[in-house]
Design an enzyme around this catalytic site. Sequence first.
Site, PDB file in Angstrom:
ATOM      1  N   GLY A  13       0.826  -1.221   0.000  1.00 25.85           N
ATOM      2  CA  GLY A  13       0.000   0.000   0.000  1.00 25.85           C
ATOM      3  C   GLY A  13       0.849   1.256   0.000  1.00 25.85           C
ATOM      4  O   GLY A  13       0.471   2.286   0.557  1.00 25.85           O
ATOM      5  N   GLY A  16      -0.099   5.100  -0.920  1.00 25.65           N
ATOM      6  CA  GLY A  16      -1.127   5.799  -0.150  1.00 25.65           C
ATOM      7  C   GLY A  16      -0.578   6.957   0.664  1.00 25.65           C
ATOM      8  O   GLY A  16       0.588   7.351   0.533  1.00 25.65           O
ATOM      9  N   GLN A  17      -1.451   7.497   1.532  1.00 25.71           N
ATOM     10  CA  GLN A  17      -1.091   8.699   2.301  1.00 25.71           C
ATOM     11  C   GLN A  17       0.122   8.438   3.192  1.00 25.71           C
ATOM     12  O   GLN A  17       1.047   9.246   3.249  1.00 25.71           O
ATOM     13  CB  GLN A  17      -2.288   9.155   3.156  1.00 25.71           C
ATOM     14  N   ASP A  39       2.236  -1.694  -4.388  1.00 22.34           N
ATOM     15  CA  ASP A  39       0.831  -1.277  -4.272  1.00 22.34           C
ATOM     16  C   ASP A  39       0.075  -2.009  -5.375  1.00 22.34           C
ATOM     17  O   ASP A  39       0.679  -2.472  -6.343  1.00 22.34           O
ATOM     18  CB  ASP A  39       0.711   0.253  -4.445  1.00 22.34           C
ATOM     19  N   ILE A  40      -1.237  -2.068  -5.233  1.00 23.81           N
ATOM     20  CA  ILE A  40      -2.037  -2.687  -6.300  1.00 23.81           C
ATOM     21  C   ILE A  40      -2.124  -1.752  -7.502  1.00 23.81           C
ATOM     22  O   ILE A  40      -2.363  -2.180  -8.621  1.00 23.81           O
ATOM     23  CB  ILE A  40      -3.444  -3.076  -5.783  1.00 23.81           C
ATOM     24  N   ARG A  41      -1.927  -0.457  -7.231  1.00 22.22           N
ATOM     25  CA  ARG A  41      -1.981   0.526  -8.321  1.00 22.22           C
ATOM     26  C   ARG A  41      -0.646   0.589  -9.053  1.00 22.22           C
ATOM     27  O   ARG A  41       0.384   0.224  -8.488  1.00 22.22           O
ATOM     28  CB  ARG A  41      -2.258   1.919  -7.748  1.00 22.22           C
ATOM     29  N   TYR A 146     -15.080  -0.992   8.964  1.00 24.31           N
ATOM     30  CA  TYR A 146     -13.638  -0.683   8.979  1.00 24.31           C
ATOM     31  C   TYR A 146     -13.061  -0.940  10.370  1.00 24.31           C
ATOM     32  O   TYR A 146     -12.018  -1.583  10.514  1.00 24.31           O
ATOM     33  CB  TYR A 146     -13.449   0.780   8.570  1.00 24.31           C
TER      34      TYR A 146
HETATM   35  P1  NAD Z   1      -4.426   4.945   1.795  1.00 26.10           P
HETATM   36  O1  NAD Z   1      -5.840   4.634   1.410  1.00 26.10           O
HETATM   37  O2  NAD Z   1      -3.925   6.303   1.530  1.00 26.10           O
HETATM   38  O3  NAD Z   1      -3.449   3.904   1.107  1.00 26.10           O
HETATM   39  C1  NAD Z   1      -3.742   2.534   1.062  1.00 26.10           C
HETATM   40  C2  NAD Z   1      -3.085   1.966  -0.186  1.00 26.10           C
HETATM   41  O4  NAD Z   1      -3.431   0.576  -0.246  1.00 26.10           O
HETATM   42  C3  NAD Z   1      -3.568   2.612  -1.484  1.00 26.10           C
HETATM   43  O5  NAD Z   1      -2.473   3.164  -2.177  1.00 26.10           O
HETATM   44  C4  NAD Z   1      -4.222   1.459  -2.254  1.00 26.10           C
HETATM   45  O6  NAD Z   1      -3.993   1.513  -3.653  1.00 26.10           O
HETATM   46  C5  NAD Z   1      -3.548   0.255  -1.629  1.00 26.10           C
HETATM   47  N1  NAD Z   1      -4.336  -0.977  -1.761  1.00 26.10           N
HETATM   48  C6  NAD Z   1      -5.670  -1.137  -1.666  1.00 26.10           C
HETATM   49  N2  NAD Z   1      -5.996  -2.428  -1.891  1.00 26.10           N
HETATM   50  C7  NAD Z   1      -4.829  -3.093  -2.113  1.00 26.10           C
HETATM   51  C8  NAD Z   1      -4.512  -4.447  -2.391  1.00 26.10           C
HETATM   52  N3  NAD Z   1      -5.459  -5.388  -2.519  1.00 26.10           N
HETATM   53  N4  NAD Z   1      -3.208  -4.773  -2.538  1.00 26.10           N
HETATM   54  C9  NAD Z   1      -2.235  -3.831  -2.441  1.00 26.10           C
HETATM   55  N5  NAD Z   1      -2.486  -2.529  -2.190  1.00 26.10           N
HETATM   56  C10 NAD Z   1      -3.769  -2.166  -2.023  1.00 26.10           C
HETATM   57  O7  NAD Z   1      -4.278   4.559   3.325  1.00 26.10           O
HETATM   58  P2  NAD Z   1      -3.252   5.155   4.394  1.00 26.10           P
HETATM   59  O8  NAD Z   1      -3.867   6.362   4.957  1.00 26.10           O
HETATM   60  O9  NAD Z   1      -1.900   5.227   3.833  1.00 26.10           O
HETATM   61  O10 NAD Z   1      -3.360   4.020   5.511  1.00 26.10           O
HETATM   62  C11 NAD Z   1      -2.439   2.958   5.628  1.00 26.10           C
HETATM   63  C12 NAD Z   1      -2.823   2.127   6.845  1.00 26.10           C
HETATM   64  O11 NAD Z   1      -2.883   2.955   8.002  1.00 26.10           O
HETATM   65  C13 NAD Z   1      -4.193   1.462   6.750  1.00 26.10           C
HETATM   66  O12 NAD Z   1      -4.136   0.217   7.396  1.00 26.10           O
HETATM   67  C14 NAD Z   1      -5.090   2.389   7.536  1.00 26.10           C
HETATM   68  O13 NAD Z   1      -6.195   1.708   8.081  1.00 26.10           O
HETATM   69  C15 NAD Z   1      -4.145   2.848   8.620  1.00 26.10           C
HETATM   70  N6  NAD Z   1      -4.557   4.127   9.221  1.00 26.10           N
HETATM   71  C16 NAD Z   1      -4.481   5.284   8.493  1.00 26.10           C
HETATM   72  C17 NAD Z   1      -4.891   6.472   9.080  1.00 26.10           C
HETATM   73  C18 NAD Z   1      -4.829   7.779   8.343  1.00 26.10           C
HETATM   74  O14 NAD Z   1      -5.333   8.809   8.861  1.00 26.10           O
HETATM   75  N7  NAD Z   1      -4.225   7.839   7.156  1.00 26.10           N
HETATM   76  C19 NAD Z   1      -5.388   6.473  10.393  1.00 26.10           C
HETATM   77  C20 NAD Z   1      -5.504   5.269  11.066  1.00 26.10           C
HETATM   78  C21 NAD Z   1      -5.056   4.102  10.476  1.00 26.10           C
HETATM   79  C1  AKB Z   2     -10.174   7.054   8.698  1.00 23.86           C
HETATM   80  O1  AKB Z   2     -10.716   8.150   8.938  1.00 23.86           O
HETATM   81  O2  AKB Z   2     -10.745   6.079   8.194  1.00 23.86           O
HETATM   82  C2  AKB Z   2      -8.733   6.908   9.111  1.00 23.86           C
HETATM   83  C3  AKB Z   2      -8.637   6.301  10.475  1.00 23.86           C
HETATM   84  C4  AKB Z   2      -8.749   7.178  11.658  1.00 23.86           C
HETATM   85  O3  AKB Z   2      -8.496   5.121  10.602  1.00 23.86           O
HETATM   86  N1  AKB Z   2      -8.086   8.159   9.032  1.00 23.86           N
END
Ligand code: NAD
Ligand code: AKB
Length: 319
Positions: A13, A16-17, A39-41, A146
Amino acid sequence: MLGVTKEKILVTGALGQIGTELVEALRDKHGTSSVIASDIRSVKEQKTTRQGPYVTLDVLDTDSIIKLCNDEGVGTVYHLAALLSATGEKNPELCRKVNVGGTISVFEAAKKCSLRVFSPSSIAVFGPDAPKHAPQITDLNPSTIYGETKVRGESLAKEYLENYGIDVRGIRYPGLISYKAPAGGGTTDYAVEIFEAAINHGHYECFVRPDTRLPMLYMDDAIKATLMLMDAPNDALGPSKAGYNIDCHSFTAQELADAISQEVDGFKCDFAPDIRQKYADSWPDSIDGSVAKEEWNWAPNYDLQEIVKAMLDGLSEEN
Ligand code: NAD
Ligand code: AKB
């Protein structure tokens, strides 16, 4: 495999962010060629050109993860691939499949290839019945799909540790605020989108009520916490290692808008709550991070004013 040392790092992943900034930090720390982003993308979808190894990888494809780890000598996986809350609630089946199925897939690879794993959790593990200042240990009854997948991720981590000795560590990240990659479809995305809207349009229509208070962290702090946890000696970590609450900052959407108004002349924020209000209301206002502080010495650097300044400076430099 003979001759392959298990020193490399795989990030799932990675586009992602979080991945966008974690890959950069890991490459600074361990060397570019040691960190394989996946990443899948396709990488072409990413605005920023990535320096360093990149593979297209679906986390549900366990065999490909195992092959990659064996061929490349991967010893640690940062497993970030997931669907976030807003996207996940729209597509519960896919959310369960990617978040739970993907985690099992990575843990199975960890079992076969002796990997260490970072697998993030979220404040979404807490449900409406949890105290509004959420302690490390309390009943976890999330009302979102989620959140359910994140609770399951934490219990799978404990299961793989107890049954197979896999070292899985995780943080219950709060909402993360950053500018290098767009927020990925979560409930806390308003705290990211508001900055670009303020700079480009002087106006933002926020999808939660002004009094919505949630725990938040600037991305630099989130990356620092992640690296600190993965560097912590195993014997310092207790039973919460699969999902630590961490100290962060807690502010309302109105307080965030006011802090931005102080820096951006004429900025105006309106509020038009949508379905994401319900998810936000089910989460805690703040979290108690004392266990993480005690076990691996965590404290954040950025408060609200510093987050606002860093975001506005960062976005202005990018434009
Ligand atoms: P994001 O959505 O920005 O990135 C996730 C990435 O996963 C994307 O680039 C997507 O293309 C990729 N993805 C989706 N399905 C896939 C698959 N089958 N195989 C491979 N890649 C795949 O998410 P993020 O914000 O970077 O979050 C990363 C992790 O952190 C997640 O587990 C999320 O739950 C956790 N998290 C994030 C936040 C936040 O505020 N960003 C807060 C709490 C928890
Ligand atoms: C969301 O809003 O889904 C994430 C999280 C807090 O897990 N930023």
